[in-house]
Write a protein that holds these residues in place. Structure first.
Motif, short mmCIF file in Angstrom:
data_model
loop_
_atom_site.label_atom_id
_atom_site.label_comp_id
_atom_site.label_asym_id
_atom_site.label_seq_id
_atom_site.Cartn_x
_atom_site.Cartn_y
_atom_site.Cartn_z
N PRO A 1 -8.31 -27.25 -10.69
CA PRO A 1 -7.01 -26.62 -10.82
C PRO A 1 -6.97 -25.19 -10.30
O PRO A 1 -5.94 -24.76 -9.81
N LEU A 2 -8.08 -24.46 -10.44
CA LEU A 2 -8.07 -23.08 -9.96
C LEU A 2 -8.00 -23.01 -8.44
O LEU A 2 -7.25 -22.21 -7.88
N VAL A 3 -8.76 -23.86 -7.77
CA VAL A 3 -8.73 -23.88 -6.31
C VAL A 3 -7.36 -24.36 -5.83
O VAL A 3 -6.78 -23.80 -4.89
N GLY A 4 -6.82 -25.38 -6.48
CA GLY A 4 -5.50 -25.88 -6.12
C GLY A 4 -4.43 -24.81 -6.29
O GLY A 4 -3.53 -24.68 -5.45
N SER A 5 -4.51 -24.04 -7.37
CA SER A 5 -3.55 -22.95 -7.58
C SER A 5 -3.69 -21.89 -6.50
O SER A 5 -2.69 -21.37 -6.01
N ALA A 6 -4.93 -21.58 -6.14
CA ALA A 6 -5.14 -20.58 -5.08
C ALA A 6 -4.59 -21.07 -3.75
O ALA A 6 -3.98 -20.30 -3.00
N VAL A 7 -4.76 -22.35 -3.46
CA VAL A 7 -4.23 -22.92 -2.21
C VAL A 7 -2.72 -22.89 -2.21
O VAL A 7 -2.08 -22.51 -1.21
N LEU A 8 -2.10 -23.28 -3.33
CA LEU A 8 -0.64 -23.26 -3.40
C LEU A 8 -0.10 -21.84 -3.29
O LEU A 8 0.92 -21.60 -2.64
N PHE A 9 -0.77 -20.89 -3.93
CA PHE A 9 -0.34 -19.50 -3.81
C PHE A 9 -0.49 -19.00 -2.38
O PHE A 9 0.38 -18.31 -1.85
N GLY A 10 -1.61 -19.36 -1.73
CA GLY A 10 -1.79 -18.98 -0.33
C GLY A 10 -0.72 -19.60 0.57
O GLY A 10 -0.20 -18.94 1.48
N LEU A 11 -0.37 -20.85 0.30
CA LEU A 11 0.69 -21.50 1.08
C LEU A 11 2.03 -20.81 0.84
O LEU A 11 2.83 -20.64 1.77
N PHE A 12 2.28 -20.39 -0.39
CA PHE A 12 3.50 -19.65 -0.71
C PHE A 12 3.57 -18.35 0.09
O PHE A 12 4.60 -18.00 0.66
N VAL A 13 2.45 -17.61 0.16
CA VAL A 13 2.41 -16.35 0.92
C VAL A 13 2.60 -16.63 2.41
O VAL A 13 3.34 -15.91 3.09
N VAL A 14 1.94 -17.67 2.92
CA VAL A 14 2.08 -18.01 4.34
C VAL A 14 3.52 -18.38 4.67
O VAL A 14 4.05 -17.99 5.72
N LEU A 15 4.18 -19.12 3.78
CA LEU A 15 5.57 -19.48 4.01
C LEU A 15 6.48 -18.25 4.02
O LEU A 15 7.49 -18.24 4.73
N LYS A 16 6.14 -17.24 3.25
CA LYS A 16 6.93 -16.01 3.25
C LYS A 16 6.71 -15.19 4.52
O LYS A 16 7.62 -14.52 4.98
N LEU A 17 5.48 -15.26 5.08
CA LEU A 17 5.15 -14.42 6.23
C LEU A 17 5.43 -15.08 7.58
O LEU A 17 5.82 -14.40 8.52
N ASP B 1 6.99 -18.31 10.22
CA ASP B 1 8.13 -19.18 10.40
C ASP B 1 7.83 -20.56 9.80
O ASP B 1 6.74 -21.10 9.97
N LYS B 2 8.81 -21.13 9.11
CA LYS B 2 8.59 -22.40 8.42
C LYS B 2 8.29 -23.54 9.40
O LYS B 2 7.53 -24.44 9.08
N SER B 3 8.87 -23.49 10.58
CA SER B 3 8.60 -24.56 11.55
C SER B 3 7.15 -24.51 12.05
O SER B 3 6.54 -25.55 12.27
N LEU B 4 6.58 -23.32 12.18
CA LEU B 4 5.18 -23.19 12.58
C LEU B 4 4.25 -23.70 11.48
O LEU B 4 3.29 -24.42 11.74
N VAL B 5 4.56 -23.35 10.23
CA VAL B 5 3.75 -23.83 9.10
C VAL B 5 3.85 -25.35 9.01
O VAL B 5 2.85 -26.04 8.78
N ASN B 6 5.04 -25.90 9.21
CA ASN B 6 5.23 -27.35 9.18
C ASN B 6 4.42 -28.03 10.27
O ASN B 6 3.80 -29.07 10.05
N LEU B 7 4.40 -27.45 11.47
CA LEU B 7 3.62 -28.01 12.58
C LEU B 7 2.13 -27.98 12.26
O LEU B 7 1.42 -28.97 12.47
N LEU B 8 1.64 -26.85 11.74
CA LEU B 8 0.21 -26.74 11.41
C LEU B 8 -0.19 -27.72 10.31
O LEU B 8 -1.24 -28.36 10.39
N LEU B 9 0.66 -27.88 9.29
CA LEU B 9 0.36 -28.84 8.23
C LEU B 9 0.42 -30.27 8.75
O LEU B 9 -0.38 -31.12 8.34
N SER B 10 1.35 -30.55 9.66
CA SER B 10 1.43 -31.90 10.23
C SER B 10 0.18 -32.22 11.04
O SER B 10 -0.35 -33.34 10.96
N ILE B 11 -0.30 -31.26 11.81
CA ILE B 11 -1.52 -31.47 12.60
C ILE B 11 -2.70 -31.68 11.66
O ILE B 11 -3.51 -32.61 11.84
#
Length: 148
Positions: free
Chosen positions: A1-17, A19-29
């Motif tokens: 759970p701690l690693v999962g929380s850190a990953v979700l928090f990191g994803l939250f920060v990345v989404l704020k910084l 463009d959402k379409s770039l993050v979506n492309l990287l996650l799709s790849i």
């Protein structure tokens, strides 16, 4: 759970910084590549009865990469056939995002996760599931990001 929380928090920060379409492309790849590996490993035991008797013939070679060590790139014809099934499925998913292909890749993830998870005792399983329960409650109801 701690690693999962850190990953979700990191994803939250990345989404704020970013463009959402770039993050979506990287996650799709990322999920397409991991999905291809999961599907290939899921298909391989199914094709095991087709394997000829005796030692398999290996193609490819073993590379020695500096600072990483030896990397085995040898494969059998049957493994190549499994890749020939898995890669078009993940490529089609990458292009269409069809729900059925998404479910196929998700099932492959689940099976590979169950295969790799080894619980020492019932107590460890209860602790793990309890932690995941509170982790889920926090990220779904404790943050506004997943509710909006």
């Amino acid at each position: 759970p701690l690693v999962g929380s850190a990953v979700l928090f990191g994803l939250f920060v990345v989404l704020k910084l970013l463009d959402k379409s770039l993050v979506n492309l990287l996650l799709s790849i990322y999920f397409s590549l991991i999905g291809a590996f999961s599907l290939q490993q899921l298909i391989e035991p199914i094709t095991a009865p087709l394997r000829p008797s005796g030692p398999p013939t290996l193609y490819g070679k073993e590379l020695n990469i500096p600072m990483m060590g030896p990397v085995d790139l040898r494969f059998t014809v049957l493994e190549l056939a499994c890749w020939a099934i898995a890669l078009p499925i993940t490529a089609l998913y990458f292009n269409t995002k069809h729900w059925m292909l998404n479910n196929m890749i998700g099932i492959a993830f689940c099976i590979k996760g169950i295969e790799t998870l080894s619980l020492g005792s019932f107590k460890v399983g209860v602790i793990l599931l309890s932690g995941l329960f509170f982790y889920d409650i926090f990220w779904v109801f404790g943050t506004d990001k997943l509710l909006t």
